[in-house]
Design an enzyme around this catalytic site. Sequence first.
Site, PDB file in Angstrom:
ATOM      1  N   HIS A   1      59.964  57.506  48.373  1.00 35.12           N
ATOM      2  CA  HIS A   1      59.954  58.724  49.208  1.00 35.12           C
ATOM      3  C   HIS A   1      60.820  59.821  48.590  1.00 35.12           C
ATOM      4  CE1 HIS A   1      57.952  56.862  52.784  1.00 35.12           C
ATOM      5  NE2 HIS A   1      58.471  55.764  52.273  1.00 35.12           N
TER       6      HIS A   1
ATOM      7  N   ASN B   1      55.855  56.026  59.019  1.00 35.98           N
ATOM      8  CA  ASN B   1      54.864  56.511  58.059  1.00 35.98           C
ATOM      9  C   ASN B   1      53.677  57.104  58.802  1.00 35.98           C
ATOM     10  OD1 ASN B   1      56.168  55.848  55.653  1.00 35.98           O
ATOM     11  ND2 ASN B   1      55.229  53.823  55.521  1.00 35.98           N
TER      12      ASN B   1
ATOM     13  N   TYR C   1      68.424  50.454  53.979  1.00 36.23           N
ATOM     14  CA  TYR C   1      68.657  51.897  54.161  1.00 36.23           C
ATOM     15  C   TYR C   1      70.129  52.247  54.111  1.00 36.23           C
ATOM     16  CZ  TYR C   1      63.751  52.362  55.136  1.00 36.23           C
ATOM     17  OH  TYR C   1      62.396  52.349  55.005  1.00 36.23           O
TER      18      TYR C   1
HETATM   19 FE1  HDD Z   1      61.358  52.545  53.542  1.00 45.79          FE
HETATM   20  C1  HDD Z   1      62.910  55.354  52.462  1.00 45.79           C
HETATM   21  C2  HDD Z   1      59.372  54.429  55.657  1.00 45.79           C
HETATM   22  C3  HDD Z   1      59.584  49.729  54.414  1.00 45.79           C
HETATM   23  C4  HDD Z   1      63.515  50.652  51.763  1.00 45.79           C
HETATM   24  N1  HDD Z   1      61.160  54.521  53.969  1.00 45.79           N
HETATM   25  C5  HDD Z   1      61.905  55.515  53.410  1.00 45.79           C
HETATM   26  C6  HDD Z   1      61.497  56.771  53.963  1.00 45.79           C
HETATM   27  C7  HDD Z   1      60.501  56.513  54.861  1.00 45.79           C
HETATM   28  C8  HDD Z   1      60.298  55.088  54.854  1.00 45.79           C
HETATM   29  C9  HDD Z   1      59.747  57.514  55.688  1.00 45.79           C
HETATM   30  C10 HDD Z   1      62.064  58.132  53.584  1.00 45.79           C
HETATM   31  C11 HDD Z   1      63.237  58.495  54.454  1.00 45.79           C
HETATM   32  C12 HDD Z   1      63.715  59.875  54.098  1.00 45.79           C
HETATM   33  O1  HDD Z   1      62.956  60.826  54.294  1.00 45.79           O
HETATM   34  O2  HDD Z   1      64.837  59.962  53.608  1.00 45.79           O
HETATM   35  N2  HDD Z   1      59.737  52.168  54.716  1.00 45.79           N
HETATM   36  C13 HDD Z   1      59.142  53.060  55.588  1.00 45.79           C
HETATM   37  C14 HDD Z   1      58.243  52.341  56.456  1.00 45.79           C
HETATM   38  C15 HDD Z   1      58.291  51.030  56.087  1.00 45.79           C
HETATM   39  C16 HDD Z   1      59.247  50.925  55.011  1.00 45.79           C
HETATM   40  C17 HDD Z   1      57.414  52.982  57.554  1.00 45.79           C
HETATM   41  C18 HDD Z   1      57.566  49.858  56.658  1.00 45.79           C
HETATM   42  C19 HDD Z   1      57.171  49.788  57.872  1.00 45.79           C
HETATM   43  N3  HDD Z   1      61.492  50.569  53.131  1.00 45.79           N
HETATM   44  C20 HDD Z   1      60.690  49.568  53.620  1.00 45.79           C
HETATM   45  C21 HDD Z   1      61.210  48.280  53.187  1.00 45.79           C
HETATM   46  C22 HDD Z   1      62.338  48.533  52.450  1.00 45.79           C
HETATM   47  C23 HDD Z   1      62.498  49.979  52.427  1.00 45.79           C
HETATM   48  C24 HDD Z   1      60.605  46.938  53.548  1.00 45.79           C
HETATM   49  C25 HDD Z   1      63.282  47.589  51.765  1.00 45.79           C
HETATM   50  C26 HDD Z   1      63.394  46.322  52.007  1.00 45.79           C
HETATM   51  N4  HDD Z   1      62.904  52.941  52.271  1.00 45.79           N
HETATM   52  C27 HDD Z   1      63.682  52.003  51.709  1.00 45.79           C
HETATM   53  C28 HDD Z   1      64.872  52.581  50.974  1.00 45.79           C
HETATM   54  C29 HDD Z   1      64.675  54.114  51.205  1.00 45.79           C
HETATM   55  C30 HDD Z   1      63.406  54.172  52.019  1.00 45.79           C
HETATM   56  C31 HDD Z   1      65.012  52.122  49.567  1.00 45.79           C
HETATM   57  C32 HDD Z   1      64.705  55.023  49.995  1.00 45.79           C
HETATM   58  C33 HDD Z   1      65.546  56.197  50.366  1.00 45.79           C
HETATM   59  C34 HDD Z   1      66.151  55.817  51.616  1.00 45.79           C
HETATM   60  O3  HDD Z   1      65.713  54.594  52.007  1.00 45.79           O
HETATM   61  O4  HDD Z   1      66.972  56.479  52.239  1.00 45.79           O
HETATM   62  O5  HDD Z   1      66.049  52.121  51.527  1.00 45.79           O
END
Ligand code: HDD
Length: 690
Positions: A73, A146, A360
């Site tokens: 993202h 999402n 997160y």
């Molecule tokens: Fe995630 C970012 C949505 C599964 C690990 N995720 C991130 C963002 C969104 C989502 C919208 C952007 C947030 C922003 O604008 O800063 N992610 C989802 C949805 C998931 C999902 C709807 C499943 C239902 N994500 C998911 C899993 C993991 C992560 C299973 C790790 C085990 N996601 C992350 C992260 C991020 C992230 C690496 C990257 C930047 C952040 O968190 O702040 O932690």
Amino acid sequence: MTEARPVDKDQQLAAARVDHTGTRLTTDQGIPVDNTDNSLHAGARGPSLLEDFHLREKVMRFDHERIPERVVHARGSGAHGHFQVYESLARYTTAEFLCDPELRTPVFVRFSTVQGSRGSADTVRDVRGFATKFYTRQGNFDLVGNNMPVFFIQDGIKFPDVIHAVKPEPHNEIPQGASAHDSFWDFVSLQPETLHHVMWLMSDRAIPRSFRTMQGFGVHTFRLVNAQGANTFVKFHWTPVLGTHSLVWDEAQKIAGTDPDFNRRDLWEAIEAGAFPEYELGLQLIPEDQEFEYDFDLLDPTKIVPEELVPVTPVGKLVLDRNPNNFFAETEQVAFCVGNVVPGIDFTDDPLLQARLFSYLDTQLTRLGGPNFAQLPVNRPLAAVHNHQQDGFAQHQIPVGEGNYHPNTLGGGCPAVPGTGFTHFPERVDGHKVRRRSETFADHYSQSTLFWNSMSGWEREHIIEAFRFELGKCNRMAVRERVVGHLEQVDHQLAVAVAAGIGVDEPAPVGENHGRRSRALSLTARTGNGVLGRKVAVLAAPGVEEVGLARLCQALHERGAKADVLAPMAGQLRTSNRDTLELPEAKGLYTMASVLYDAVVVAGGEDSAAMLVEDGYAVHFVAEAYKHAKPIGAVAEGVGLLRRAGLPGADGAPAPDGAGAGVVIQSEAGPAGADFLEEFIAALTGQRYF
Ligand code: HDD
């Protein structure tokens, strides 16, 4: 009921804003600067001197302007707004912002793509993030969702795998912002739990027209907990008031070159113009005792709860009404954490959600450089923060006193722990430690088939084309074959159609399609209301008939749509009677493209039409808009351009079945009349004519 008063995030942010208007330049230490254009040299042509603190500081600050982009993202766009619940939900939850209809809760929302880097294009085929931070009076609640209601994997331990597979390949970092490559489809072919989400990804949902016309989903099943401690399972839905609308693939690819900021610009401009994006929050509420009533597991994030089984109840509205002041400070530094919940909202044991609860919080340490990121203005809660957490990089507060531990007497026992506060739902848990998937998660195909069955004809065509495009880009035939094998489990016709386009042998049927459908899944069920925010290109040239042009622009403006007059030469247009009617200045036709608009109208006027007919770019403009199934209008002499572009029905002969749909023509000479305007606006409301 709590006191009715807005909680003002904007006021809190104001304290952090710096306005340099009317000030004079200083260093970071506040020392006035006399000259910022030349370094300090030993002689005008001599070397720079190390003692030049201004040079050193300026370059040092520049060297460190970038922080690591989000690992997923990375590309996103944000806005401020507010949320208000329609009626109290106290029956279900103690979350104050869901119980007090008088309360306007400030929010910050960030929309994003997943795969591409920060500088990638907006309109790539991808999932879109829809993350909302509610600054409630009980602390921050982050709903990190999402635009698709399911996810690729069932257990968060697979997240690094699925993301490695979809991201640019490790040896050459190609492709950017695309899933159309071997490693992604190799993973899909080996991990059939991805299938349901892949169906959504291959649908038009993956190329939204606008962040304003995109649904949002919390994906997981969460819990609401009321004052009596009773638990209701809940799925969160955001529904855009404007309806859910998408681009077509050819258009999306062209926009990626013409305007890579297409979605970002659209959001920004809509808010600047006062056309505030609005979304209804809807809840699917499932009583605790109905947890096991379905043929899927509520804890499985690759499944939806079909709306026919549990309707979505609209409970409140989100309005985005203010653009950030500064992209980096707000949109880049905002840190969403799935673990940020307020009393009355709680987690379930969904294994994807459970892993997110770690990720997160953890990722912000690298991205924002230390544990004090909650102090950044955009992340700061409105609720007071008091605890003994201390020190770390970039501590911005000065805690006073000696009692930095609990229990203490030196600090008067404060911050006190009164025994009331967030209480975790006391779920009973009993089991053996095992590294195993629940058997209730085993069915990967039924809901993939449900999605396919629920699509209209044109949506199915787009899905088949998307599979052919993506798999056609895979170099390994074995990968293509394995994916077709899975599609065969979804639907035989789908598998056959995809196989035929990618050089794979027609698969043999393996079973019956269950035939179930859910109408709510089709875009045709989500048209929304009106033409607010739609963009219409009005093609004109010198000698344009000005009365009709002015009427058209006004009619669109009154309905909240935007008209851009495009002409071969930018500026004030000469009109047919050289009158002085107030007309908008024309933009250069060659600086724009039909893909940037929702509809096209060709204005009337003899000279204008004659010039446009001879202009290859104008002819292409109209033909392309037709190819993308957009509403097209033409007035009087303007119809000639439609004829030149070969549009069915433009020559007066009846158009073959359906081919003339969305094409609105006024044949009689003179200005655009009321009938034409009404008919065109009705066509614009209808969006696309596939
Ligand atoms: Fe995630 C970012 C949505 C599964 C690990 N995720 C991130 C963002 C969104 C989502 C919208 C952007 C947030 C922003 O604008 O800063 N992610 C989802 C949805 C998931 C999902 C709807 C499943 C239902 N994500 C998911 C899993 C993991 C992560 C299973 C790790 C085990 N996601 C992350 C992260 C991020 C992230 C690496 C990257 C930047 C952040 O968190 O702040 O932690």
